[in-house]
Scaffold this motif. Structure first.
Motif, PDB file in Angstrom:
ATOM      1  N   LEU A  74      55.411  38.898  38.196  1.00 23.86           N
ATOM      2  CA  LEU A  74      54.330  37.972  37.801  1.00 23.86           C
ATOM      3  C   LEU A  74      53.434  38.623  36.750  1.00 23.86           C
ATOM      4  O   LEU A  74      53.006  37.976  35.794  1.00 23.86           O
ATOM      5  CB  LEU A  74      53.503  37.561  39.020  1.00 23.86           C
ATOM      6  N   ASP A  75      53.145  39.914  36.924  1.00 25.99           N
ATOM      7  CA  ASP A  75      52.342  40.626  35.913  1.00 25.99           C
ATOM      8  C   ASP A  75      53.080  40.715  34.580  1.00 25.99           C
ATOM      9  O   ASP A  75      52.458  40.692  33.515  1.00 25.99           O
ATOM     10  CB  ASP A  75      52.019  42.045  36.400  1.00 25.99           C
ATOM     11  N   ASP A  76      54.408  40.835  34.635  1.00 24.13           N
ATOM     12  CA  ASP A  76      55.190  40.925  33.397  1.00 24.13           C
ATOM     13  C   ASP A  76      55.195  39.594  32.645  1.00 24.13           C
ATOM     14  O   ASP A  76      55.132  39.581  31.416  1.00 24.13           O
ATOM     15  CB  ASP A  76      56.638  41.346  33.697  1.00 24.13           C
ATOM     16  N   ILE A  77      55.280  38.470  33.391  1.00 20.37           N
ATOM     17  CA  ILE A  77      55.407  37.186  32.685  1.00 20.37           C
ATOM     18  C   ILE A  77      54.049  36.548  32.393  1.00 20.37           C
ATOM     19  O   ILE A  77      53.937  35.723  31.496  1.00 20.37           O
ATOM     20  CB  ILE A  77      56.319  36.171  33.430  1.00 20.37           C
ATOM     21  N   GLN A  78      53.015  36.924  33.157  1.00 24.50           N
ATOM     22  CA  GLN A  78      51.663  36.401  32.884  1.00 24.50           C
ATOM     23  C   GLN A  78      50.659  37.516  33.170  1.00 24.50           C
ATOM     24  O   GLN A  78      50.160  37.639  34.291  1.00 24.50           O
ATOM     25  CB  GLN A  78      51.357  35.164  33.740  1.00 24.50           C
ATOM     26  N   PRO A  79      50.354  38.331  32.165  1.00 19.93           N
ATOM     27  CA  PRO A  79      49.578  39.565  32.420  1.00 19.93           C
ATOM     28  C   PRO A  79      48.169  39.343  32.982  1.00 19.93           C
ATOM     29  O   PRO A  79      47.661  40.241  33.648  1.00 19.93           O
ATOM     30  CB  PRO A  79      49.524  40.236  31.045  1.00 19.93           C
ATOM     31  N   GLU A  80      47.544  38.212  32.736  1.00 20.35           N
ATOM     32  CA  GLU A  80      46.160  38.024  33.208  1.00 20.35           C
ATOM     33  C   GLU A  80      46.070  36.981  34.317  1.00 20.35           C
ATOM     34  O   GLU A  80      46.720  35.948  34.203  1.00 20.35           O
ATOM     35  CB  GLU A  80      45.265  37.609  32.029  1.00 20.35           C
ATOM     36  N   PRO A  81      45.232  37.184  35.339  1.00 25.83           N
ATOM     37  CA  PRO A  81      44.578  38.458  35.652  1.00 25.83           C
ATOM     38  C   PRO A  81      45.591  39.480  36.172  1.00 25.83           C
ATOM     39  O   PRO A  81      46.490  39.129  36.923  1.00 25.83           O
ATOM     40  CB  PRO A  81      43.591  38.068  36.766  1.00 25.83           C
ATOM     41  N   ARG A  82      45.435  40.721  35.767  1.00 23.98           N
ATOM     42  CA  ARG A  82      46.374  41.782  36.157  1.00 23.98           C
ATOM     43  C   ARG A  82      46.296  42.034  37.654  1.00 23.98           C
ATOM     44  O   ARG A  82      45.197  42.181  38.205  1.00 23.98           O
ATOM     45  CB  ARG A  82      46.009  43.103  35.459  1.00 23.98           C
ATOM     46  N   LEU A  83      47.433  42.169  38.289  1.00 24.35           N
ATOM     47  CA  LEU A  83      47.473  42.551  39.703  1.00 24.35           C
ATOM     48  C   LEU A  83      47.757  44.042  39.846  1.00 24.35           C
ATOM     49  O   LEU A  83      47.386  44.658  40.839  1.00 24.35           O
ATOM     50  CB  LEU A  83      48.520  41.717  40.440  1.00 24.35           C
ATOM     51  N   VAL A  84      48.423  44.619  38.850  1.00 20.94           N
ATOM     52  CA  VAL A  84      48.668  46.066  38.798  1.00 20.94           C
ATOM     53  C   VAL A  84      47.905  46.583  37.576  1.00 20.94           C
ATOM     54  O   VAL A  84      48.074  46.047  36.480  1.00 20.94           O
ATOM     55  CB  VAL A  84      50.176  46.368  38.658  1.00 20.94           C
ATOM     56  N   PRO A 154      34.296  46.551  44.199  1.00 25.54           N
ATOM     57  CA  PRO A 154      34.302  46.298  45.642  1.00 25.54           C
ATOM     58  C   PRO A 154      35.712  46.167  46.198  1.00 25.54           C
ATOM     59  O   PRO A 154      35.890  46.156  47.409  1.00 25.54           O
ATOM     60  CB  PRO A 154      33.568  44.957  45.744  1.00 25.54           C
ATOM     61  N   PHE A 155      36.730  46.067  45.316  1.00 29.45           N
ATOM     62  CA  PHE A 155      38.111  45.953  45.778  1.00 29.45           C
ATOM     63  C   PHE A 155      38.798  47.310  45.654  1.00 29.45           C
ATOM     64  O   PHE A 155      38.212  48.254  45.087  1.00 29.45           O
ATOM     65  CB  PHE A 155      38.830  44.840  44.998  1.00 29.45           C
ATOM     66  N   ALA A 156      40.017  47.416  46.149  1.00 28.32           N
ATOM     67  CA  ALA A 156      40.647  48.735  46.289  1.00 28.32           C
ATOM     68  C   ALA A 156      40.698  49.505  44.974  1.00 28.32           C
ATOM     69  O   ALA A 156      40.465  50.712  44.940  1.00 28.32           O
ATOM     70  CB  ALA A 156      42.052  48.587  46.867  1.00 28.32           C
ATOM     71  N   LEU A 157      41.001  48.799  43.879  1.00 29.66           N
ATOM     72  CA  LEU A 157      41.125  49.493  42.591  1.00 29.66           C
ATOM     73  C   LEU A 157      39.952  49.237  41.668  1.00 29.66           C
ATOM     74  O   LEU A 157      39.911  49.761  40.558  1.00 29.66           O
ATOM     75  CB  LEU A 157      42.429  49.081  41.890  1.00 29.66           C
ATOM     76  N   GLY A 158      38.997  48.392  42.071  1.00 29.34           N
ATOM     77  CA  GLY A 158      37.859  48.136  41.185  1.00 29.34           C
ATOM     78  C   GLY A 158      37.312  46.731  41.333  1.00 29.34           C
ATOM     79  O   GLY A 158      37.249  46.189  42.437  1.00 29.34           O
ATOM     80  N   VAL A 159      36.960  46.136  40.192  1.00 32.44           N
ATOM     81  CA  VAL A 159      36.183  44.890  40.245  1.00 32.44           C
ATOM     82  C   VAL A 159      37.020  43.642  40.517  1.00 32.44           C
ATOM     83  O   VAL A 159      36.463  42.593  40.840  1.00 32.44           O
ATOM     84  CB  VAL A 159      35.359  44.680  38.945  1.00 32.44           C
ATOM     85  N   GLU A 160      38.336  43.722  40.363  1.00 30.60           N
ATOM     86  CA  GLU A 160      39.180  42.550  40.611  1.00 30.60           C
ATOM     87  C   GLU A 160      40.164  42.844  41.740  1.00 30.60           C
ATOM     88  O   GLU A 160      40.689  43.951  41.813  1.00 30.60           O
ATOM     89  CB  GLU A 160      39.979  42.173  39.347  1.00 30.60           C
ATOM     90  N   PRO A 161      40.462  41.864  42.591  1.00 27.90           N
ATOM     91  CA  PRO A 161      41.492  42.093  43.614  1.00 27.90           C
ATOM     92  C   PRO A 161      42.880  42.108  42.979  1.00 27.90           C
ATOM     93  O   PRO A 161      43.114  41.433  41.968  1.00 27.90           O
ATOM     94  CB  PRO A 161      41.330  40.889  44.547  1.00 27.90           C
ATOM     95  N   GLY A 162      43.781  42.886  43.550  1.00 26.45           N
ATOM     96  CA  GLY A 162      45.127  42.993  42.978  1.00 26.45           C
ATOM     97  C   GLY A 162      46.164  43.374  44.024  1.00 26.45           C
ATOM     98  O   GLY A 162      45.963  43.146  45.230  1.00 26.45           O
ATOM     99  N   LEU A 163      47.247  43.966  43.535  1.00 21.91           N
ATOM    100  CA  LEU A 163      48.390  44.301  44.392  1.00 21.91           C
ATOM    101  C   LEU A 163      47.992  45.056  45.657  1.00 21.91           C
ATOM    102  O   LEU A 163      48.429  44.711  46.757  1.00 21.91           O
ATOM    103  CB  LEU A 163      49.387  45.153  43.580  1.00 21.91           C
ATOM    104  N   ALA A 164      47.182  46.104  45.517  1.00 19.55           N
ATOM    105  CA  ALA A 164      46.823  46.916  46.687  1.00 19.55           C
ATOM    106  C   ALA A 164      46.068  46.075  47.704  1.00 19.55           C
ATOM    107  O   ALA A 164      46.344  46.141  48.911  1.00 19.55           O
ATOM    108  CB  ALA A 164      45.986  48.120  46.261  1.00 19.55           C
ATOM    109  N   ASP A 165      45.128  45.268  47.233  1.00 17.92           N
ATOM    110  CA  ASP A 165      44.351  44.418  48.143  1.00 17.92           C
ATOM    111  C   ASP A 165      45.244  43.420  48.873  1.00 17.92           C
ATOM    112  O   ASP A 165      45.069  43.166  50.066  1.00 17.92           O
ATOM    113  CB  ASP A 165      43.278  43.666  47.346  1.00 17.92           C
ATOM    114  N   ILE A 166      46.193  42.851  48.143  1.00 18.43           N
ATOM    115  CA  ILE A 166      47.117  41.889  48.754  1.00 18.43           C
ATOM    116  C   ILE A 166      47.877  42.550  49.908  1.00 18.43           C
ATOM    117  O   ILE A 166      48.017  41.982  50.989  1.00 18.43           O
ATOM    118  CB  ILE A 166      48.112  41.364  47.683  1.00 18.43           C
ATOM    119  N   CYS A 167      48.341  43.769  49.678  1.00 14.61           N
ATOM    120  CA  CYS A 167      49.145  44.442  50.701  1.00 14.61           C
ATOM    121  C   CYS A 167      48.286  44.883  51.883  1.00 14.61           C
ATOM    122  O   CYS A 167      48.717  44.809  53.037  1.00 14.61           O
ATOM    123  CB  CYS A 167      49.901  45.612  50.074  1.00 14.61           C
TER     124      CYS A 167
END
Lengths: 218, 218
Positions: A74-84, A154-167
């Motif tokens: 999903l990040d490869d085909i639609q980079p924004e918002p980035r999950l990784v 506030p999320f695992a990697l910073g200001v946006e939720p992403g892959l780590a938060d999902i897991c």
């Protein structure tokens, strides 16, 4: 053509893909494959997913399996918002956080493992729940140590939720299945509260899925 | 500064990282952490790896854990030769192949699981080996179906070995641990023969490691 997901309400890997698609704002249709009754082993589904697992993601006639591979795609085909994240060190940390549950804790509590414990060691429902609690606790304790070492902001990697938060959110749901409270894991609990306040996470929770609601009516 | 790996001869995840580093031509030093005797749980090592697992990869003072995260990081810092393809669909397939063992088959046969089976269900050595054979066979059977659907040419993703091949080779080694032959899995066997003919794979095999050879002398 649209996005089609074969998933199941109880599947944590299906939760991950649902949450990722919703964070991206990508609409999809989900078909329920009942992995508790063994529907994944039927020839019709094996033609869709050779590993006989959920989820399967289909886009423009192309099929992808394994939740992490799907989310990275999903990040490869639609980079924004980035999950990784884009930064290599941050990417590595996001993937490592994801793999704590994907590669270590979660595989031990799937239906096929619970069934095999019953078949092989005669484990009863109580013993199987204890088994699930043990490995889920291991994963939560690892996350607590990691989130204490580097606090979510506030999320695992910073200001946006992403892959780590999902897991991590998926692992919290596994804890709910085996009736584990989060009192011993305050950093995980605080992150989880923030995550499930987000519609993409809340609406992807197993108990919000149509196939769960259909089951619960019986 | 050079690359430091904390690993263990028997660890399949350590094998993956070793093979990846050698395919990249990156020199490294490996420190042995005996996960059979529980060395990963000592405070000294927990300071290095909060999850208390091997491998840990350290480069320029930066630490990364989880073998898949490490291998993807290697591609980020030194793109050639690529271990994960550049094309999005091919990347997804490479990762899915990797995750068949990393997320599904291999987590079920690690020392902590074997120990917990003994502690919880009183499983003896024979029962534990049967458990290992069951899940390792599941993984090999999945790989056989996948490699039959899309034949290696000559490696899993094409002309160069990469992430998927590394993970399949690691799963073949797991099969060796539980004395499983590959007769029932001819496509896996043919790919494995090609892979272990490559020095990066052969020299990374557990039985070629100094810490194994030191143990075997006793």
């Amino acid at each position: 053509m649209g996005i089609q997901v074969y998933g199941f309400w109880r599947s944590i890997a299906s939760f991950r893909v649902r949450a990722a698609l919703r964070l991206k704002g990508l609409p999809f249709e989900e078909t329920s494959i009942d992995i508790l009754s063994g529907e994944q082993f039927k020839p019709d589904y094996e033609a869709i997913n050779v590993e006989r697992v959920v989820p399967t993601f289909i886009h423009d006639g192309h099929s992808i399996f394994q939740s992490l591979a799907i989310i990275e795609y999903l990040d490869d085909i639609q980079p924004e918002p980035r999950l990784v994240p884009a930064n290599p060190k941050e990417r590595a940390y996001a993937r490592a956080l994801a793999l704590v549950t994907v590669a270590d804790a979660h595989p031990l509590v799937t239906p096929r493992v619970r069934n095999h414990l019953a078949d092989t060691f005669g484990a009863d429902a109580k013993a199987i729940e204890q088994w699930g609690r043990h490995w889920t606790t291991e994963g939560l304790a690892t996350y607590e140590r990691l989130l204490t070492q580097r606090a979510p902001a506030p999320f695992a990697l910073g200001v946006e939720p992403g892959l780590a938060d999902i897991c991590i959110a998926g692992h919290v749901i596994t804890g709910q299945y085996v009736k584990l409270g989060l009192n011993a894991f305050p950093a995980v609990a605080a992150l989880s509260d923030r995550l499930f306040a987000i519609p993409a996470f809340a609406s992807s929770h197993p108990y919000e899925q149509p196939d769960f609601k259909a089951t619960a009516k019986h």
